[in-house]
Write a protein that holds these residues in place. Structure first.
Motif, PDB file in Angstrom:
ATOM      1  N   VAL A 146     -28.080  37.095  -4.237  1.00  0.00           N
ATOM      2  CA  VAL A 146     -28.270  37.690  -5.553  1.00  0.00           C
ATOM      3  C   VAL A 146     -27.433  36.896  -6.549  1.00  0.00           C
ATOM      4  CG1 VAL A 146     -27.973  39.740  -7.007  1.00  0.00           C
ATOM      5  CG2 VAL A 146     -28.717  40.001  -4.630  1.00  0.00           C
ATOM      6  N   LEU A 147     -28.052  36.553  -7.668  1.00  0.00           N
ATOM      7  CA  LEU A 147     -27.394  35.816  -8.739  1.00  0.00           C
ATOM      8  C   LEU A 147     -27.331  36.697  -9.984  1.00  0.00           C
ATOM      9  CD1 LEU A 147     -29.315  32.482  -8.173  1.00  0.00           C
ATOM     10  CD2 LEU A 147     -26.911  32.928  -7.575  1.00  0.00           C
ATOM     11  N   PRO A 148     -26.177  37.342 -10.236  1.00  0.00           N
ATOM     12  CA  PRO A 148     -26.026  38.113 -11.466  1.00  0.00           C
ATOM     13  C   PRO A 148     -26.035  37.169 -12.681  1.00  0.00           C
ATOM     14  CG  PRO A 148     -24.391  38.773  -9.842  1.00  0.00           C
ATOM     15  CD  PRO A 148     -25.036  37.500  -9.348  1.00  0.00           C
ATOM     16  N   GLY A 149     -26.358  37.724 -13.837  1.00  0.00           N
ATOM     17  CA  GLY A 149     -26.412  36.922 -15.049  1.00  0.00           C
ATOM     18  C   GLY A 149     -25.116  36.960 -15.835  1.00  0.00           C
ATOM     19  N   GLY A 150     -25.279  37.089 -17.131  1.00  0.00           N
ATOM     20  CA  GLY A 150     -24.176  36.894 -18.055  1.00  0.00           C
ATOM     21  C   GLY A 150     -24.342  35.504 -18.634  1.00  0.00           C
TER      22      GLY A 150
ATOM     23  N   ALA B  71     -32.482  36.842  -9.014  1.00  0.00           N
ATOM     24  CA  ALA B  71     -31.720  36.372 -10.171  1.00  0.00           C
ATOM     25  C   ALA B  71     -32.114  37.199 -11.394  1.00  0.00           C
ATOM     26  CB  ALA B  71     -32.001  34.897 -10.420  1.00  0.00           C
ATOM     27  N   ILE B  72     -31.119  37.557 -12.187  1.00  0.00           N
ATOM     28  CA  ILE B  72     -31.371  38.372 -13.367  1.00  0.00           C
ATOM     29  C   ILE B  72     -30.769  37.733 -14.616  1.00  0.00           C
ATOM     30  CG2 ILE B  72     -29.349  39.821 -12.880  1.00  0.00           C
ATOM     31  CD1 ILE B  72     -30.975  42.204 -14.100  1.00  0.00           C
ATOM     32  N   CYS B  73     -31.454  37.934 -15.727  1.00  0.00           N
ATOM     33  CA  CYS B  73     -30.959  37.573 -17.052  1.00  0.00           C
ATOM     34  C   CYS B  73     -30.809  36.052 -17.172  1.00  0.00           C
ATOM     35  CB  CYS B  73     -29.651  38.318 -17.322  1.00  0.00           C
ATOM     36  SG  CYS B  73     -29.174  38.440 -19.039  1.00  0.00           S
ATOM     37  N   HIS B  74     -29.604  35.558 -17.473  1.00  0.00           N
ATOM     38  CA  HIS B  74     -29.346  34.134 -17.630  1.00  0.00           C
ATOM     39  C   HIS B  74     -29.136  33.413 -16.291  1.00  0.00           C
ATOM     40  CE1 HIS B  74     -28.477  35.489 -21.737  1.00  0.00           C
ATOM     41  NE2 HIS B  74     -28.661  34.239 -22.109  1.00  0.00           N
ATOM     42  N   ALA B  75     -29.091  34.147 -15.191  1.00  0.00           N
ATOM     43  CA  ALA B  75     -28.805  33.539 -13.889  1.00  0.00           C
ATOM     44  C   ALA B  75     -29.817  32.462 -13.510  1.00  0.00           C
ATOM     45  CB  ALA B  75     -28.752  34.609 -12.795  1.00  0.00           C
ATOM     46  N   LEU B  76     -30.992  32.507 -14.082  1.00  0.00           N
ATOM     47  CA  LEU B  76     -32.011  31.513 -13.728  1.00  0.00           C
ATOM     48  C   LEU B  76     -31.632  30.094 -14.141  1.00  0.00           C
ATOM     49  CD1 LEU B  76     -33.596  34.369 -13.870  1.00  0.00           C
ATOM     50  CD2 LEU B  76     -35.568  32.875 -13.634  1.00  0.00           C
ATOM     51  N   TRP B  77     -30.609  29.956 -14.995  1.00  0.00           N
ATOM     52  CA  TRP B  77     -30.161  28.611 -15.365  1.00  0.00           C
ATOM     53  C   TRP B  77     -29.763  27.796 -14.139  1.00  0.00           C
ATOM     54  CZ3 TRP B  77     -26.828  29.935 -20.219  1.00  0.00           C
ATOM     55  CH2 TRP B  77     -27.565  29.672 -21.381  1.00  0.00           C
TER      56      TRP B  77
END
Length: 185
Positions: free
Chosen positions: A71-75, A104-110
């Motif tokens: 899991v990749l949280p964002g921010g 992955a959520i939010c900005h985590a897709l970077w």
């Protein structure tokens, strides 16, 4: 099921760590907090500093083989930092290469863009990442959660904290399915 949650030492959106973490625990999974170094990491509530969390392992001490899912949280700052860390990028790449589910959520897709892992995939994210994702070969849609199986693994993506109920439900379902049939393929 052992689930890695990868975050930078500072700048991850706290609720995007804590709510999926709790969903994994409620489903009987074993979440582990991984960062680029051992010690503590600091969450954020948007741009405000929030709580500190103990890191279970630094990225040098673990590999993708130690986990069933990621899991990749964002921010905003979190994925921007992680994408500059070769060991973090390679850690993420290995989950895809091994066919393990990644969320992955939010900005985590970077970090997925950096690792060239979105090409040919349907995804969603915080809206400002749309151009980055499309330029990296993804098809971006504006939906609460997207589950894409058009690749080497299942990729679950979501837009923002308001979408966490749908994101949490999807990761629990997809991770459970991987344990049920995916490991035995």
């Amino acid at each position: 099921m052992s689930v890695a949650f990868l975050v930078a030492p500072e700048g991850f959106e706290q609720v995007e760590l804590t709510e999926p973490w709790q969903a994994v625990e409620r489903a009987g999974g074993l979440p582990k907090l991984i960062s680029t170094k051992a010690g503590e990491v600091r969450g954020f509530d948007h741009l405000d500093r929030a709580d500190a969390f103990h890191v279970d392992a630094g990225i040098d001490a673990v590999g993708s083989g130690d986990f069933d899912a990621l899991v990749l949280p964002g921010g905003l700052a979190n994925p921007d930092f992680l994408r500059t860390q070769p060991k973090a990028v390679e850690f993420v790449r290995r989950f895809f290469a091994e066919g393990k589910p990644v969320a992955a959520i939010c900005h985590a897709l970077w970090i997925l863009v950096e690792a060239d892992l979105v090409r040919g995939r349907q995804v969603t994210s915080w809206p400002s990442l749309r151009t980055d994702l499309e330029n990296a070969g993804a098809t971006w849609v504006d939906e609460a959660v997207v589950v894409c199986t058009a690749g080497t693994n299942t990729l679950i993506t979501s837009r923002k904290p308001d979408d966490l109920p749908a994101f949490d439900k999807a990761i629990v379902a997809e991770f459970a399915e991987f344990v049920r049939v995916g490991k035995n393929r």
